[in-house]
Structures are given as structure tokens and as C-alpha cells.
Design a protein around this motif. Structure first.
Motif, PDB file in Angstrom:
ATOM      1  N   UNK A   1      -9.246   3.477   7.042  1.00 19.21           N
ATOM      2  CA  UNK A   1      -9.237   4.686   6.223  1.00 19.21           C
ATOM      3  C   UNK A   1      -8.200   4.610   5.105  1.00 19.21           C
ATOM      4  N   UNK A   2      -7.146   3.822   5.295  1.00 22.81           N
ATOM      5  CA  UNK A   2      -6.089   3.715   4.290  1.00 22.81           C
ATOM      6  C   UNK A   2      -6.611   3.009   3.041  1.00 22.81           C
ATOM      7  N   UNK A   3      -6.134   3.403   1.844  1.00 19.35           N
ATOM      8  CA  UNK A   3      -6.593   2.764   0.609  1.00 19.35           C
ATOM      9  C   UNK A   3      -6.037   1.353   0.467  1.00 19.35           C
ATOM     10  N   UNK A   4      -6.924   0.384   0.283  1.00 22.39           N
ATOM     11  CA  UNK A   4      -6.526  -1.013   0.114  1.00 22.39           C
ATOM     12  C   UNK A   4      -6.951  -1.479  -1.265  1.00 22.39           C
TER      13      UNK A   4
ATOM     14  N   UNK B   1       0.835  -1.190   0.000  1.00 20.63           N
ATOM     15  CA  UNK B   1       0.000   0.000   0.000  1.00 20.63           C
ATOM     16  C   UNK B   1       0.874   1.244   0.000  1.00 20.63           C
ATOM     17  N   UNK B   2       0.365   2.325  -0.577  1.00 21.76           N
ATOM     18  CA  UNK B   2       1.173   3.529  -0.756  1.00 21.76           C
ATOM     19  C   UNK B   2       1.431   4.254   0.553  1.00 21.76           C
ATOM     20  N   UNK B   3       0.459   4.295   1.441  1.00 22.29           N
ATOM     21  CA  UNK B   3       0.640   4.995   2.711  1.00 22.29           C
ATOM     22  C   UNK B   3      -0.399   4.503   3.706  1.00 22.29           C
ATOM     23  N   UNK B   4      -0.169   4.773   4.987  1.00 23.17           N
ATOM     24  CA  UNK B   4      -1.104   4.434   6.057  1.00 23.17           C
ATOM     25  C   UNK B   4      -1.744   5.719   6.554  1.00 23.17           C
ATOM     26  N   UNK B   5      -3.063   5.766   6.530  1.00 30.00           N
ATOM     27  CA  UNK B   5      -3.773   6.954   7.011  1.00 30.00           C
ATOM     28  C   UNK B   5      -3.482   7.149   8.488  1.00 30.00           C
ATOM     29  N   UNK B   6      -3.362   8.420   8.901  1.00 28.66           N
ATOM     30  CA  UNK B   6      -3.005   8.708  10.290  1.00 28.66           C
ATOM     31  C   UNK B   6      -4.033   8.146  11.271  1.00 28.66           C
TER      32      UNK B   6
ATOM     33  N   UNK C   1      -6.182  -6.815  -4.289  1.00 29.69           N
ATOM     34  CA  UNK C   1      -5.271  -7.904  -3.950  1.00 29.69           C
ATOM     35  C   UNK C   1      -4.960  -7.917  -2.454  1.00 29.69           C
ATOM     36  N   UNK C   2      -4.734  -6.746  -1.872  1.00 29.66           N
ATOM     37  CA  UNK C   2      -4.435  -6.658  -0.450  1.00 29.66           C
ATOM     38  C   UNK C   2      -5.635  -7.050   0.389  1.00 29.66           C
ATOM     39  N   UNK C   3      -6.816  -6.631  -0.021  1.00 26.53           N
ATOM     40  CA  UNK C   3      -8.029  -7.023   0.704  1.00 26.53           C
ATOM     41  C   UNK C   3      -8.221  -8.538   0.693  1.00 26.53           C
ATOM     42  N   UNK C   4      -7.941  -9.151  -0.460  1.00 26.66           N
ATOM     43  CA  UNK C   4      -8.080 -10.613  -0.558  1.00 26.66           C
ATOM     44  C   UNK C   4      -7.090 -11.318   0.359  1.00 26.66           C
ATOM     45  N   UNK C   5      -5.842 -10.797   0.431  1.00 30.10           N
ATOM     46  CA  UNK C   5      -4.839 -11.407   1.305  1.00 30.10           C
ATOM     47  C   UNK C   5      -5.238 -11.305   2.775  1.00 30.10           C
TER      48      UNK C   5
END
Length: 255
Positions: free
Chosen positions: A28-31, A1-6, A34-38
Motif C-alpha cells: 500500500x505504501x507509495x514506491x 520512501x516518504x512513509x510506510x502505510x499502516x 527507482x525503489x521498485x527497480x532496487x
């Protein structure tokens, strides 16, 4: 993922895992898909086994959160050191929003038109004000920093040569335009097969990388080289200078 929301910095498994399923809508972070499935394929209850009170060993508190998980994964994948990397930025005595803006620039994560366009959030990547080209703020940001620094040095070393604010802004904008043209030419001229990072040699062999510099006014040439094995481990290096006339005589190859 590109970044973690604060807002997700202190999330725990308990906050997202309930009744045998993940509640990813609380993140809140964009998933991406593929990441959601994992994540959905991972069952923490099954991983815990029959033991009661299992804990997270990646933090001294033994309690998992997104921050400790990020540090653990960074150490594992990128040899992250707690006292290095981005800590130099977060320890600066400036406003938090200024540090965060600098971090976004360094991570190429500013929500510019180009950034949003690459993620299908915007329908165009050009500047919404002038529509003259791709909007990518890091060029302007670092050009401004560079010429502000140059202006400061000029005030110290050449106190009688004052630069106006308009002059500094003009030079920063000129540098920004020049950088855009250079990077655009690089994208058009460099083959896609060329890698932007070091590529390890085949197993059991070594790779020697070298470079040299030659000042226009001077009789000596500087050179350096380094040897690494197929695992990227440093083996041997050298640094030195040589008379420029020796190159013409073929002596450089005897070093």
C-alpha cells in the motif's frame, strides 16, 4: 520512501515473494520507480544460499517485517536510538489519530494541496477554499498550538485579563500569515548555494561555529562556540559572557 502505510507495518518477505518474483502490487505504501527497480533486482533466495531456515537478525523474533526493517535502517543511517526520536510522540496518552496527525505535521507529510502538487497528485497547490495562496497546513497547525499555549499561560498568570476564543483564533491566523510571508521572503532572498545543514570541513581540519546574543537593555553580551572535526565529532566548546564595553575596546578578540 516518504512513509510506510499502516497496512504494511507487519509485512514479511513471504507475503511479497512468490515463485521467484516480487508481488509489489500487494504494498500500500507509495514506491517510486527507482525503489521498485532496487527491490526487483534483489533475490532473497539467492541471498539465502544453500542454508535452510535463514532468519532476520534485525529483530529478536528473527522474523523480518517492515517495522523491524525500518528500525534497522534508521539505526544504520541516522544513529536512531530506540528510546529517543519519535518515541516521545507515540508514548503520549492521547488519541492515536491525534498522535498520527502531529507526526504527519512534524514530518511535513500532511496531504495538503502543496504536498499533493509536489507529487503530481493535484493540478494546483493553492487552498481549494479561497485560492489565495499555497495550502500548507503546518503553518496554521503550529500557529494554533502556539496561541492556545499562550492563552493557557495568560489565564494562569493574568487571570483578570481574559482572552476570548475569537481573539486566540485571530492571533493564530495573524501569526500564520506572518510566518508564510517570512518563509516566502527567505526562499526569495537566500541563495540556493547556502545549505540548511552543517557542512563538514576538509579532512584533517576543524570547523568552529559560533554565535552571540546581545539584549537591548543590558551591559553584557553572551557568546558560545563549538569546534568539530571533519567527521562531525565534537572537540571543544566554550560558553560565557563579556562586558559590552569590552567589545568597543577590542578586548573580545583576546578571549
Amino acid at each position: 520512501m516518504d512513509y510506510v502505510h499502516i497496512s504494511d507495518s507487519d509485512l514479511r518477505i513471504l507475503d511479497l515473494w512468490s515463485s521467484g518474483q516480487w508481488n509489489l502490487e500487494n504494498i500500500y505504501s507509495p514506491l517510486n520507480q527507482s525503489l521498485q527497480s532496487n527491490i526487483n533486482s534483489y533475490n532473497p533466495d539467492v541471498q539465502a544460499g544453500s542454508e535452510v531456515g535463514w532468519c532476520w537478525t534485525g529483530a529478536t523474533s528473527k522474523v523480518y517485517n517492515a517495522h523491524s526493517g525500518y528500525l534497522w535502517l534508521s539505526k544504520k543511517m541516522f544513529s536512531w536510538e530506540d528510546r529517543g526520536n519519535w518515541l516521545w510522540l507515540w508514548r503520549q496518552h492521547v488519541l492515536e489519530k491525534h498522535k498520527f496527525l502531529a507526526w504527519l505535521c512534524l514530518r511535513e507529510a500532511l496531504p495538503t494541496a502543496a504536498f499533493r502538487f509536489r507529487r503530481d497528485i493535484s493540478y494546483m497547490d493553492s487552498c481549494p477554499r479561497c485560492f489565495s495562496g499555497q495550502e500548507s497546513r503546518p503553518f496554521r497547525f503550529f500557529s494554533g498550538l502556539w496561541w492556545i499555549w499562550r492563552s493557557r499561560n495568560n489565564e494562569i498568570f493574568h487571570p483578570h485579563e481574559h482572552w476570548t476564543t475569537d481573539k486566540v483564533i485571530g492571533m493564530a491566523l495573524s501569526l500564520e500569515k506572518e510566518l508564510r510571508n517570512i518563509f516566502q521572503l527567505q526562499r526569495l532572498s537566500i541563495p540556493s548555494t547556502i545549505s540548511g545543514s552543517w557542512i563538514s570541513p576538509s579532512v584533517g581540519t576543524f570547523k568552529i561555529n559560533c554565535d552571540a546574543s546581545y539584549p537591548s537593555s543590558g551591559a553584557r553580551v553572551g557568546f558560545a562556540c563549538v569546534s568539530r572535526d571533519w567527521k562531525g565529532r565534537w572537540q571543544r566548546g566554550c560558553l560565557g559572557t563579556i562586558e559590552s564595553r569590552s567589545i568597543l575596546q577590542g578586548e573580545l578578540f583576546a578571549i
